[in-house]
Write a protein that holds these residues in place. Sequence first.
Motif, PDB file in Angstrom:
ATOM      1  N   GLU A 270     -48.455 -46.471  16.227  1.00  0.00           N
ATOM      2  CA  GLU A 270     -49.092 -45.670  17.237  1.00  0.00           C
ATOM      3  C   GLU A 270     -48.066 -44.685  18.046  1.00  0.00           C
ATOM      4  OE1 GLU A 270     -52.020 -44.363  17.138  1.00  0.00           O
ATOM      5  OE2 GLU A 270     -52.243 -45.777  15.328  1.00  0.00           O
ATOM      6  N   VAL A 271     -47.127 -45.279  18.665  1.00  0.00           N
ATOM      7  CA  VAL A 271     -45.925 -44.685  19.619  1.00  0.00           C
ATOM      8  C   VAL A 271     -45.139 -43.562  18.803  1.00  0.00           C
ATOM      9  CG1 VAL A 271     -43.867 -45.257  20.953  1.00  0.00           C
ATOM     10  CG2 VAL A 271     -45.915 -46.569  21.144  1.00  0.00           C
ATOM     11  N   LEU A 272     -44.783 -43.969  17.395  1.00  0.00           N
ATOM     12  CA  LEU A 272     -44.078 -43.358  16.509  1.00  0.00           C
ATOM     13  C   LEU A 272     -44.846 -42.087  15.963  1.00  0.00           C
ATOM     14  CD1 LEU A 272     -42.291 -46.064  14.442  1.00  0.00           C
ATOM     15  CD2 LEU A 272     -41.372 -44.450  16.105  1.00  0.00           C
ATOM     16  N   ARG A 273     -46.195 -42.266  15.645  1.00  0.00           N
ATOM     17  CA  ARG A 273     -47.180 -41.288  15.351  1.00  0.00           C
ATOM     18  C   ARG A 273     -47.090 -40.006  16.639  1.00  0.00           C
ATOM     19  NH1 ARG A 273     -52.214 -44.395  12.813  1.00  0.00           N
ATOM     20  NH2 ARG A 273     -50.986 -44.756  10.737  1.00  0.00           N
ATOM     21  N   LYS A 274     -47.276 -40.708  17.823  1.00  0.00           N
ATOM     22  CA  LYS A 274     -47.378 -39.783  18.941  1.00  0.00           C
ATOM     23  C   LYS A 274     -45.990 -38.967  19.044  1.00  0.00           C
ATOM     24  CE  LYS A 274     -48.180 -39.678  24.046  1.00  0.00           C
ATOM     25  NZ  LYS A 274     -48.441 -40.424  24.996  1.00  0.00           N
ATOM     26  N   GLN A 275     -44.948 -39.594  19.028  1.00  0.00           N
ATOM     27  CA  GLN A 275     -43.662 -39.182  18.892  1.00  0.00           C
ATOM     28  C   GLN A 275     -43.328 -38.042  17.837  1.00  0.00           C
ATOM     29  OE1 GLN A 275     -40.741 -42.464  18.962  1.00  0.00           O
ATOM     30  NE2 GLN A 275     -40.949 -42.779  21.061  1.00  0.00           N
ATOM     31  N   MET A 276     -44.029 -38.465  16.678  1.00  0.00           N
ATOM     32  CA  MET A 276     -43.788 -37.350  15.352  1.00  0.00           C
ATOM     33  C   MET A 276     -44.544 -36.274  15.748  1.00  0.00           C
ATOM     34  SD  MET A 276     -42.283 -36.788  12.746  1.00  0.00           S
ATOM     35  CE  MET A 276     -41.806 -38.185  11.711  1.00  0.00           C
ATOM     36  N   GLY A 277     -45.913 -36.261  16.331  1.00  0.00           N
ATOM     37  CA  GLY A 277     -46.605 -35.221  16.755  1.00  0.00           C
ATOM     38  C   GLY A 277     -46.042 -34.544  17.601  1.00  0.00           C
ATOM     39  N   GLN A 278     -45.363 -35.038  18.633  1.00  0.00           N
ATOM     40  CA  GLN A 278     -44.700 -34.039  19.490  1.00  0.00           C
ATOM     41  C   GLN A 278     -43.348 -33.372  18.865  1.00  0.00           C
ATOM     42  OE1 GLN A 278     -43.779 -37.471  22.421  1.00  0.00           O
ATOM     43  NE2 GLN A 278     -45.526 -36.890  23.776  1.00  0.00           N
ATOM     44  N   LEU A 279     -42.839 -33.883  18.128  1.00  0.00           N
ATOM     45  CA  LEU A 279     -41.762 -33.408  17.371  1.00  0.00           C
ATOM     46  C   LEU A 279     -42.249 -32.105  16.594  1.00  0.00           C
ATOM     47  CD1 LEU A 279     -38.760 -33.468  16.745  1.00  0.00           C
ATOM     48  CD2 LEU A 279     -39.313 -35.160  15.024  1.00  0.00           C
ATOM     49  N   VAL A 280     -43.224 -32.393  16.011  1.00  0.00           N
ATOM     50  CA  VAL A 280     -43.894 -31.110  15.108  1.00  0.00           C
ATOM     51  C   VAL A 280     -44.145 -30.133  15.861  1.00  0.00           C
ATOM     52  CG1 VAL A 280     -45.685 -30.566  13.462  1.00  0.00           C
ATOM     53  CG2 VAL A 280     -44.329 -32.706  12.974  1.00  0.00           C
ATOM     54  N   SER A 281     -44.780 -30.400  17.051  1.00  0.00           N
ATOM     55  CA  SER A 281     -45.081 -29.323  18.116  1.00  0.00           C
ATOM     56  C   SER A 281     -43.957 -28.739  18.449  1.00  0.00           C
ATOM     57  CB  SER A 281     -45.978 -29.824  19.059  1.00  0.00           C
ATOM     58  OG  SER A 281     -47.233 -30.585  18.835  1.00  0.00           O
ATOM     59  N   PHE A 282     -42.892 -29.342  18.822  1.00  0.00           N
ATOM     60  CA  PHE A 282     -41.818 -28.643  19.402  1.00  0.00           C
ATOM     61  C   PHE A 282     -40.900 -27.718  18.333  1.00  0.00           C
ATOM     62  CE2 PHE A 282     -36.769 -28.899  19.948  1.00  0.00           C
ATOM     63  CZ  PHE A 282     -36.864 -28.567  20.947  1.00  0.00           C
ATOM     64  N   VAL A 283     -41.119 -28.158  16.975  1.00  0.00           N
ATOM     65  CA  VAL A 283     -40.468 -27.550  15.777  1.00  0.00           C
ATOM     66  C   VAL A 283     -41.395 -26.140  15.582  1.00  0.00           C
ATOM     67  CG1 VAL A 283     -39.864 -27.527  13.340  1.00  0.00           C
ATOM     68  CG2 VAL A 283     -39.260 -29.406  15.001  1.00  0.00           C
ATOM     69  N   LYS A 284     -42.821 -26.243  15.593  1.00  0.00           N
ATOM     70  CA  LYS A 284     -43.411 -25.310  15.601  1.00  0.00           C
ATOM     71  C   LYS A 284     -43.047 -24.175  16.672  1.00  0.00           C
ATOM     72  CE  LYS A 284     -47.146 -27.337  12.710  1.00  0.00           C
ATOM     73  NZ  LYS A 284     -48.763 -27.732  13.237  1.00  0.00           N
ATOM     74  N   GLN A 285     -42.873 -24.691  17.870  1.00  0.00           N
ATOM     75  CA  GLN A 285     -42.785 -23.803  19.008  1.00  0.00           C
ATOM     76  C   GLN A 285     -41.326 -23.085  18.642  1.00  0.00           C
ATOM     77  OE1 GLN A 285     -43.075 -25.941  22.415  1.00  0.00           O
ATOM     78  NE2 GLN A 285     -45.205 -25.827  22.655  1.00  0.00           N
ATOM     79  N   LYS A 286     -40.397 -23.811  18.211  1.00  0.00           N
ATOM     80  CA  LYS A 286     -39.401 -22.975  18.066  1.00  0.00           C
ATOM     81  C   LYS A 286     -38.877 -22.127  17.006  1.00  0.00           C
ATOM     82  CE  LYS A 286     -36.987 -24.993  21.336  1.00  0.00           C
ATOM     83  NZ  LYS A 286     -36.341 -23.971  22.568  1.00  0.00           N
ATOM     84  N   LEU A 287     -40.158 -22.232  15.937  1.00  0.00           N
ATOM     85  CA  LEU A 287     -40.116 -21.529  14.753  1.00  0.00           C
ATOM     86  C   LEU A 287     -40.708 -20.062  14.900  1.00  0.00           C
ATOM     87  CD1 LEU A 287     -40.759 -24.063  11.774  1.00  0.00           C
ATOM     88  CD2 LEU A 287     -38.552 -22.903  12.244  1.00  0.00           C
ATOM     89  N   LYS A 288     -41.606 -20.011  16.044  1.00  0.00           N
ATOM     90  CA  LYS A 288     -42.176 -18.884  16.447  1.00  0.00           C
ATOM     91  C   LYS A 288     -41.594 -17.662  17.136  1.00  0.00           C
ATOM     92  CE  LYS A 288     -46.880 -21.089  17.301  1.00  0.00           C
ATOM     93  NZ  LYS A 288     -47.907 -21.340  18.039  1.00  0.00           N
TER      94      LYS A 288
END
Length: 169
Positions: free
Chosen positions: A151-169
């Motif tokens: 669960e912790v890893l899933r949350k961290q992965m979600g945060q990482l994906v959000s961060f990458v999406k923000q950087k790609l915008k």
Amino acid sequence: MRVKDMLPDGNFEVIEAKNGLEGFNLINTEHPNLIMLDFLLPKMSGWEVYQEIQKRPELKAIPLVLMSGRKEEVTEKLPEPFEEFSFIEKPFDQKQLINAIKEAMAKAKKYSQTLPTQSIPGRTVDTTGDPMAAEIVALQSKVNALQGEIEVLRKQMGQLVSFVKQKLK
């Protein structure tokens, strides 16, 4: 290596760690049948590893042989009699090591028999008389811990994906 060489021949696997932190991580991931712990270790001392083991019933139920060349340092932190583990003072011979292992196993068995009835989803397990039931409870605890880590890893992965999406915008 000296301790490993003293162990009697048998069908078992010895897992070694270079320091206390690596050892504690191996204890958590491998859930060994016996822990042989030096009191003086780099990165995480044997005392710190011992304290972490004592916080978790599934680890506390594993037979523990604590060893040190300076018994006085051990008894400063853990007064005798040693009820939860076996202590062996360095240097020691094979007979002393085997006796310490037997003593640790007896102490761990005694501890396991004092564990209360524990609940596993879908059923209740009485660990007071059946060593397999105690092992089932320990395995279920390990599964629960792993699910928490997932669960912790899933949350961290979600945060990482959000961060990458923000950087790609």
